[in-house]
Design a protein around this motif. Structure first.
Motif, mmCIF file in Angstrom:
data_model
loop_
_atom_site.group_PDB
_atom_site.id
_atom_site.type_symbol
_atom_site.label_atom_id
_atom_site.label_comp_id
_atom_site.label_asym_id
_atom_site.label_seq_id
_atom_site.Cartn_x
_atom_site.Cartn_y
_atom_site.Cartn_z
ATOM 1 N N ALA A 201 0.824 -1.212 0.000
ATOM 2 C CA ALA A 201 0.000 0.000 0.000
ATOM 3 C C ALA A 201 0.856 1.259 0.000
ATOM 4 C CB ALA A 201 -0.928 -0.005 1.217
ATOM 5 N N LEU A 202 2.051 1.182 0.591
ATOM 6 C CA LEU A 202 2.938 2.341 0.612
ATOM 7 C C LEU A 202 3.709 2.503 -0.689
ATOM 8 C CD1 LEU A 202 4.408 1.957 4.232
ATOM 9 C CD2 LEU A 202 2.590 3.505 3.476
ATOM 10 N N ARG A 203 3.932 1.401 -1.408
ATOM 11 C CA ARG A 203 4.790 1.451 -2.591
ATOM 12 C C ARG A 203 4.016 1.618 -3.901
ATOM 13 N NH1 ARG A 203 9.912 -2.681 -1.862
ATOM 14 N NH2 ARG A 203 10.221 -2.393 0.381
ATOM 15 N N VAL A 204 2.733 1.340 -3.906
ATOM 16 C CA VAL A 204 1.975 1.389 -5.162
ATOM 17 C C VAL A 204 2.018 2.783 -5.767
ATOM 18 C CG1 VAL A 204 -0.369 1.307 -6.104
ATOM 19 C CG2 VAL A 204 0.475 -0.570 -4.708
ATOM 20 N N ALA A 205 1.837 3.801 -4.940
ATOM 21 C CA ALA A 205 1.810 5.171 -5.464
ATOM 22 C C ALA A 205 3.158 5.594 -6.032
ATOM 23 C CB ALA A 205 1.385 6.138 -4.363
ATOM 24 N N ALA A 206 4.250 4.978 -5.559
ATOM 25 C CA ALA A 206 5.584 5.367 -6.009
ATOM 26 C C ALA A 206 6.079 4.577 -7.205
ATOM 27 C CB ALA A 206 6.574 5.225 -4.850
ATOM 28 N N VAL A 207 5.268 3.668 -7.731
ATOM 29 C CA VAL A 207 5.690 2.885 -8.904
ATOM 30 C C VAL A 207 5.840 3.820 -10.098
ATOM 31 C CG1 VAL A 207 4.973 1.084 -10.522
ATOM 32 C CG2 VAL A 207 4.648 0.765 -8.070
ATOM 33 N N PRO A 208 6.960 3.777 -10.817
ATOM 34 C CA PRO A 208 7.139 4.668 -11.967
ATOM 35 C C PRO A 208 6.128 4.379 -13.072
ATOM 36 C CG PRO A 208 8.900 3.040 -11.850
ATOM 37 C CD PRO A 208 8.136 2.928 -10.571
ATOM 38 N N SER A 209 5.874 5.374 -13.866
ATOM 39 C CA SER A 209 4.871 5.247 -14.927
ATOM 40 C C SER A 209 5.227 4.161 -15.925
ATOM 41 C CB SER A 209 4.703 6.586 -15.640
ATOM 42 O OG SER A 209 5.947 7.029 -16.166
ATOM 43 N N SER A 210 6.538 3.904 -16.103
ATOM 44 C CA SER A 210 6.938 2.863 -17.048
ATOM 45 C C SER A 210 6.547 1.464 -16.584
ATOM 46 C CB SER A 210 8.453 2.918 -17.272
ATOM 47 O OG SER A 210 9.147 2.759 -16.033
ATOM 48 N N ASP A 211 6.390 1.276 -15.273
ATOM 49 C CA ASP A 211 6.004 -0.031 -14.712
ATOM 50 C C ASP A 211 4.542 -0.079 -14.283
ATOM 51 O OD1 ASP A 211 8.590 -0.925 -15.056
ATOM 52 O OD2 ASP A 211 9.216 -0.362 -13.023
ATOM 53 N N ARG A 212 3.838 1.031 -14.458
ATOM 54 C CA ARG A 212 2.461 1.095 -13.970
ATOM 55 C C ARG A 212 1.568 0.081 -14.676
ATOM 56 N NH1 ARG A 212 0.648 3.139 -9.410
ATOM 57 N NH2 ARG A 212 2.131 4.854 -9.750
ATOM 58 N N MET A 213 1.742 -0.066 -15.978
ATOM 59 C CA MET A 213 0.911 -1.003 -16.726
ATOM 60 C C MET A 213 1.172 -2.441 -16.295
ATOM 61 S SD MET A 213 0.515 -1.438 -20.859
ATOM 62 C CE MET A 213 0.003 0.276 -20.987
#
Length: 546
Positions: A201-213
């Protein structure tokens, strides 16, 4: 730590040790194994009730903090953690309340129909309790496999070609779901580097856009695995057939298996993809809402079309699952609170109905049931002549009791007032029409209107099908027979129905608990902080040499 702090792990260890102990006794010693199983299940229920009280005890901030148990004394997110909060405690109590009646019912004859019934039963409880208590995705998979492996043996318990065929389908579908589970977990770990739910829950928001998909794809694959278990259309085609073929006590405890997928989605959806998830906020909510409503429509059609009572109960589970999935997709605390109340009521009602089906089917043999359907379609000239002979015949007490229980199940499944089924549906409808305190003149979305309409229609469909089945069973103009029903068979049904009555009488306190649970789910800061800041147990101070 006090001894109460160690109670969190007891719902896992107690059935594990009991199942191992039961393996030491020969299969011919049924009475000894049954006694051990009953004592263990009763103790498990007492522990679950104690944990429920612990989870509902407020702290200095007037909020019930999550109780975290660090296995191996490793801090999160590196070690295995068990987390007790209001939701997990509720599911533990519900599991224990279903387990005891199903077990007592099986002692009439079913526990002798195959080997290792009691061991498989305890391992199923271990897997269920572990899935509700675990705080990381990998151990969720471990407990998921434990409950599935034991359910395979219970599904095939007994004999008959139909049961074996349905059981093999059940095994293949769930093995495929387990493979999807592993793929989804691997993708999420590859992106975030952790599987602890609070840390995720703490790390999801910090995932870079390149790995979001890739993260969203992994969450979607993981969600499919749980939706297979929950029975969402078109993934739940196996459920009515499998539950109809299972033995009566097995189907009764299986009523909560579909709720494991619901529990995980209810836990992870607001935790990982809630308001603080950044670009992933609300991922899957629309799919759950639409999929839940389609599942409700499919279940309604199945309920109306089913002639066999077992398939009727199986399709009602689909209606229940669709209702809960759509409520999760609404993504607000009031709807979740109503869904939690509805989850408990519908699970208890369906479990009682599965136990009752076998008793009611003893009233007429299969040939008489087929003849009853034929007479409904074409009529019978002998009906009027036989009517006079039946006037004045006393109704046996067994049929009266079965009829009352059957009618009670029908009222609960249909959601008619003032029973608990109505309270749950009314709470959901209230939240749908007033999700965030809508002011006068505000409009609702089309999905809200469709969901509310399906919820009302599902009750009407259940009432029609139950009434039709009751008429064919108890009022059909065919010579029926008074079934032989043991006290240990009817008592579990009465116990489950009494629990539903208790939900109605204590609807206020229960709904307050559900509202607090929903608020904690949609505001998971307390859960996250409790897990991440859980202190290790310090070793005792070393003795100082003189």
């Amino acid at each position: 730590m006090t001894w109460l702090d160690h109670l969190v792990i007891v719902p896992i260890l107690l059935p594990l040790f009991t199942g191992a102990l039961l393996l030491m006794f020969d299969e011919r010693r049924h009475q000894v194994k049954a006694a051990i199983n009953i004592v263990s299940t009763i103790c498990l229920g007492l522990v679950a009730l104690t944990l429920l009280e612990m989870a509902d005890t407020p702290t200095a901030t007037n909020q019930a903090a999550a109780s975290v148990y660090l296995l191996g004394n490793w801090p999160a997110p590196f070690g295995i953690v068990l987390v007790l909060d209001r939701l997990s405690a509720l599911m533990l109590v519900l599991t224990a309340l279903l387990a005891l009646p199903a077990l007592i019912y099986s002692l009439a004859r079913w526990h002798k129909s195959g080997p290792h019934f009691h061991t498989l039963f305890q391992l199923l409880l271990m897997g269920l309790n572990g899935a509700f208590l675990t705080g990381d995705l990998f151990n969720l998979f471990v407990f998921f496999e434990v409950l599935l492996a034991s359910s395979y043996g219970l599904m095939l318990h007994g004999s008959g070609q139909a049961r074996v065929k349905a059981g093999l389908h059940y095994i293949v579908i769930n093995l495929a779901a387990s493979s999807l589970f592993l793929i989804g977990v691997a993708m999420i770990y590859g992106v975030t580097g952790t599987l602890n739910m609070a840390d995720l829950a703490l790390r999801v928001a910090a995932v870079p856009s390149s790995d979001r998909m890739l993260l969203d794809a992994g969450a979607g694959i993981l969600g499919i695995a749980f939706l297979v278990k929950a029975g969402m259309w078109p993934l739940g085609f196996w459920l009515p057939t499998a539950y109809n073929a299972a033995a009566a006590p097995v189907a009764a405890i299986f009523a909560i298996l579909s709720k494991v997928g619901i529990y995980v989605l209810m836990r992870l959806s607001p935790l990982l993809f809630g308001a603080g998830a950044g670009d992933s906020t609300g991922v899957g909510d629309n799919w759950l809402l639409v999929g839940g409503m389609v599942t409700m429509a499919f279940g309604i059609i199945g309920v109306l079309a089913s002639q066999a009572k077992g398939r009727l109960a199986g399709y009602y589970i689909l209606v229940s699952s669709g209702t809960l999935l759509a409520a999760i997709g609404m993504a607000n605390a009031p709807t979740t609170a109503g869904a939690l109340y509805y989850l408990v009521s519908s699970t208890l009602s369906v479990s009682a109905f599965f136990l009752l089906i076998e008793l009611v089917d003893r009233v007429q043999d299969p040939a008489a049931n087929v003849l009853a359907v034929t007479m409904d379609a074409y009529g019978d000239d002998m009906e009027e002549e036989e009517a006079e002979e039946e006037i004045g015949v006393a109704i046996p007490a067994t049929l009266v009791i079965l009829g009352i229980c059957f009618a009670s199940c029908g009222l609960l499944l249909a959601g008619l007032p003032p029973l608990s089924g109505f309270i749950g549906k009314f709470a959901i409808l209230t939240a749908v029409f007033n999700p965030n305190g809508l002011t006068q003149g505000s409009t609702l979305s089309l999905a809200s209107w469709v969901f509310a309409g399906l919820l009302v229609i599902s009750g009407l469909a259940a009432m029609i099908s139950i009434t039709r089945s009751g008429i064919q069973t108890f009022w059909a103009p065919i010579e029926g027979r008074v079934p032989r029903v043991l006290l240990m068979e009817i008592a579990p049904v009465a116990f489950l129905l009494a629990l539903c009555a208790g939900l109605t009488i204590y609807g206020g306190p229960v709904m307050t608990y559900m509202e607090q649970t929903a608020q904690s789910l949609h505001s998971p800061q307390t859960y996250i902080e409790g897990v991440m800041r859980a202190p290790r147990v310090l070793p005792p101070a070393a003795e100082v040499a003189p």
